[in-house]
Design a protein around this motif. Structure first.
Motif, mmCIF file in Angstrom:
data_model
loop_
_atom_site.group_PDB
_atom_site.id
_atom_site.type_symbol
_atom_site.label_atom_id
_atom_site.label_comp_id
_atom_site.label_asym_id
_atom_site.label_seq_id
_atom_site.Cartn_x
_atom_site.Cartn_y
_atom_site.Cartn_z
ATOM 1 N N GLU A 380 16.697 -5.010 -24.339
ATOM 2 C CA GLU A 380 17.069 -5.420 -25.689
ATOM 3 C C GLU A 380 16.826 -4.299 -26.697
ATOM 4 O OE1 GLU A 380 15.961 -8.892 -28.984
ATOM 5 O OE2 GLU A 380 14.988 -8.867 -27.024
ATOM 6 N N THR A 381 15.669 -3.627 -26.568
ATOM 7 C CA THR A 381 15.347 -2.530 -27.476
ATOM 8 C C THR A 381 16.264 -1.341 -27.249
ATOM 9 O OG1 THR A 381 13.024 -3.228 -27.510
ATOM 10 C CG2 THR A 381 13.510 -1.004 -28.296
ATOM 11 N N ASP A 383 19.327 -1.412 -26.203
ATOM 12 C CA ASP A 383 20.623 -1.747 -26.796
ATOM 13 C C ASP A 383 20.595 -1.510 -28.306
ATOM 14 O OD1 ASP A 383 21.551 -2.481 -24.322
ATOM 15 O OD2 ASP A 383 21.219 -4.636 -24.626
#
Length: 558
Positions: A380-381, A383
């Motif tokens: 997530e980070t 991205d």
């Protein structure tokens, strides 16, 4: 120390040397960010970056502009061979920074609590900001020594000192953060409770701040050693100075204050955008949306500690070119050589675009693998950082142009113009950031847009000011269009190379390490095929004769 007039385009070579050191320093800075990130985490980076922004403001006001300002004053004296007066400027500048730097360090140390009470700084960043305080005093002295050698047209000393500074910074930052966390918490494990995570992140950020001071101290010791080695030559020049009149210390100090003050204001406002953005996102935005403070600072650490840090690497070349341009422009302006000013500006502008445009394209195309190469993030980070880096890529070109033109204006004596332009750009970007944060769901992308908007406005305003001051008309095709076309081809090949090797190796790191030099070769090839650079311009680069020889062997240049 080299004479400024030894070569027609020597400032390009000196800028290249300084740029290479700047890029190496920033790469070192990026490489240690990975281990540092693993030690202090996103929250620690958020606290560090938040305190660092206020430290930067005080540093800008007190010491940061000293090398450029002092190099301009001393270069004017050296152009007239007034070596005694030039050395008096050097000694007066030391007195100035000892007084101002000492006061600024005390102000930062004791003013950290005041910023906290004014709710401009969180309680957890106070210790971090106080750890930065001694660095300001040391940096002022270092700045004078760097400016002294830059005025003589030599960037080697500054370049080496920058690399040593970053190496020491990297070692001490990670080491001190590790030791402080281990000593305070008893373990490197991240606590489950929020109070424990905050304490751990705070002491980790303090350790990183101590690294900045260790780096500056290391660079200062090196520069003092270089000065002592050159002391004999300096004293000989002073003794051979046959000028009847020597400037008094009082008049020199007045000149320093008159020159340094506009440089300080211009540089401070120019760089104030980072602090304003930090305040808007970490203080104003959470209070209006009632957001969790730890989550906000963690996201800010991702933006400023990762995406913004990577995007700042190519700007090192523009900063180096700006440092080389100021003394050269000051000498030409003093001699009334406006033709020479235009020629230098044309060459500097084209050189910066030849570097900045492909860098911007490379950051956009290879954003994800470069992020993965330098940082260890969850999906997530990663991205998020990838998207932010792509959004920031255009700002590289804008910042390069605005940085160069600010220095050209300062070298021509138009020191107030960049201040006004920076102020206008700051207001526009702050309003835009607030509106985007409050009325859209862009979150951190709002800050990326604001950064790019600020750089773009500064670029346009400074470009217009240079044109009015010199009558300079920017050449478009070879300066912008051809590098852009060549960079587009480079980006396509680099992306295809990365994807091909990723399929073969399943390793993003190996693939991007191969894709970058392949892309660089394609860019160089396309630049020559499109006649975007001449042999004379290529020779102006450091080791340019090797590039010319390579181009001739490949039958790309006659």
């Amino acid at each position: 120390m080299a004479d400024n007039s030894s070569r027609k385009n020597s400032f390009i070579i000196q800028a290249g040397i300084l740029a290479a050191a700047g890029i190496i320093s920033r790469i070192i800075g990026l490489l240690y960010r990975g281990p540092l990130h693993r030690v202090i985490g996103d929250l620690g980076l958020g606290y560090y970056q938040s305190a660092h922004n206020y430290y930067t403001i005080v540093l800008l006001i007190s010491s940061y502009s000293i090398p450029s300002a002092i190099s301009k004053v001393i270069a004017q004296k050296l152009a007239l061979r007034e070596y005694r007066s030039a050395h008096r400027v050097f000694k007066s500048a030391l007195i100035y920074v000892l007084a101002v730097g000492g006061a600024a360090s005390l102000l930062l140390f004791f003013g950290a609590d005041f910023l906290c009470k004014m709710e401009l700084l969180g309680e957890n960043e106070v210790l971090v900001l106080q750890a930065f305080a001694p660095t300001i005093f040391i940096y002022g002295i270092l700045g004078v020594l760097r400016g002294y050698f830059q005025a003589h047209g030599s960037m080697v000393q500054t370049s080496v000192s920058q690399i040593l500074e970053q190496i020491a910074n990297a070692i001490v930052s990670v080491g001190a953060a590790y030791l402080l966390i281990r000593g305070t918490m008893g373990t490197l494990e991240i606590p489950a409770d929020e109070a424990g995570r905050v304490t751990r992140a705070t002491y980790g950020a303090v350790g990183s701040a101590l690294g900045a001071g260790a780096g500056v101290l290391t660079a200062l010791l090196f520069m003092v050693g270089v000065y002592m080695l050159n002391r004999g030559t300096i004293d000989k020049r002073i003794q051979n100075d046959r000028h009847v009149g020597t400037d008094s210390y009082k008049s020199i100090m007045r000149t320093i204050v008159m020159v340094v003050t506009p440089f300080i204001l211009s540089t401070a406002i120019y760089n104030l955008s980072a602090t304003v953005n930090n305040t808007v996102y970490t203080q104003i935005f959470p209070s209006l949306r009632e957001l969790d403070e730890v989550a906000v600072f963690s996201r800010w650490g991702v933006f400023s500690g990762q995406a913004l840090t990577i995007s700042n690497i190519p700007i090192a070349f523009a900063s180096a070119m700006a440092s080389a341009v100021i003394p050269s422009m000051a000498q030409m302006a003093a001699a009334g050589d406006m033709k020479g000013v235009k020629e230098k500006n044309t060459l500097a502008m084209k050189t910066i675009m030849l570097i900045s445009i492909p860098c911007a394209v490379g950051l956009f195309v290879l954003a994800r693998p470069m992020t993965g190469l330098l940082f260890h993030n969850v999906q997530e980070t990663e991205d998020l950082v990838t998207g932010l880096l792509m959004a920031l890529s255009l700002s590289v070109v804008f910042y390069a142009l605005s940085t160069l033109n600010s220095s050209v204006l300062q070298g021509l004596g138009k020191v107030n113009t960049p201040i006004i332009n920076a102020g206008i750009a700051l207001v526009i970007q702050t309003v835009a950031a607030l509106l985007l944060l409050l009325f859209t769901e862009l979150d951190l992308y709002s800050m990326a847009i604001a950064v790019t908007l600020y750089a773009g406005v500064m670029c346009l305003l400074n470009q217009w000011a240079v044109r009015r001051a010199t009558g300079y008309r920017q050449e478009i095709v070879k300066t912008f269009l051809i590098p852009t076309l060549a960079s587009g081809c480079m980006g396509a090949v680099a992306w295809a190379t990365y994807e091909a090797f990723l399929m073969m190796t399943s390793s993003p790191r190996i693939s991007v390490i191969i894709a970058i030099p392949v892309g660089a070769c394609v860019y160089f090839l396309m630049l020559l095929l499109l006649r975007g650079i001449s042999e004379q311009e290529l020779r102006a680069f450091p080791k340019g004769y090797l590039l010319v020889r390579l181009a001739r062997k490949c039958r790309l240049m006659k």
